[in-house]
Design a protein around this motif. Structure first.
Motif, PDB file in Angstrom:
ATOM      1  N   PRO A   1      -7.299  11.747  -4.341  1.00 34.56           N
ATOM      2  CA  PRO A   1      -7.309  12.065  -2.907  1.00 34.56           C
ATOM      3  C   PRO A   1      -6.588  13.365  -2.551  1.00 34.56           C
TER       4      PRO A   1
ATOM      5  N   VAL B   1      -6.835  16.180  -4.070  1.00 38.05           N
ATOM      6  CA  VAL B   1      -7.631  17.356  -4.421  1.00 38.05           C
ATOM      7  C   VAL B   1      -8.048  18.110  -3.156  1.00 38.05           C
ATOM      8  N   CYS B   2      -8.322  17.394  -2.075  1.00 36.09           N
ATOM      9  CA  CYS B   2      -8.747  18.053  -0.843  1.00 36.09           C
ATOM     10  C   CYS B   2      -7.624  18.882  -0.223  1.00 36.09           C
ATOM     11  N   LEU B   3      -6.391  18.705  -0.643  1.00 38.30           N
ATOM     12  CA  LEU B   3      -5.278  19.486  -0.118  1.00 38.30           C
ATOM     13  C   LEU B   3      -5.109  20.826  -0.834  1.00 38.30           C
TER      14      LEU B   3
ATOM     15  N   ARG C   1      -8.915  26.367  -1.006  1.00 35.84           N
ATOM     16  CA  ARG C   1     -10.287  26.622  -1.466  1.00 35.84           C
ATOM     17  C   ARG C   1     -10.453  28.010  -2.068  1.00 35.84           C
TER      18      ARG C   1
END
Length: 54
Positions: free
Chosen positions: A39, A41-43, A46
């Motif tokens: 979970p 990883v989205c933090l 980019r």
């Protein structure tokens, strides 16, 4: 440190239940850590910073 923890889990489980039990227990521990980390990883950012510094 991660390899040391996985090896400790393996040898502890293998000493009581055999090599297959040790392998499956260590594999389960790795899978558990993966599920806990997924979970976050989205933090992660980019894109890399534009100035090239870390």
């Amino acid at each position: 440190m991660g390899a040391a923890i996985v090896t400790t889990v393996y040898f502890d489980a293998a000493s009581t239940g055999g090599q297959l039990h040790g392998f499956l227990t260590a594999l389960g521990a790795i899978g558990g850590v993966l599920v806990l980390c997924f979970p976050f990883v989205c933090l992660l950012p980019r894109k890399a910073p534009a100035n090239g510094r870390h």
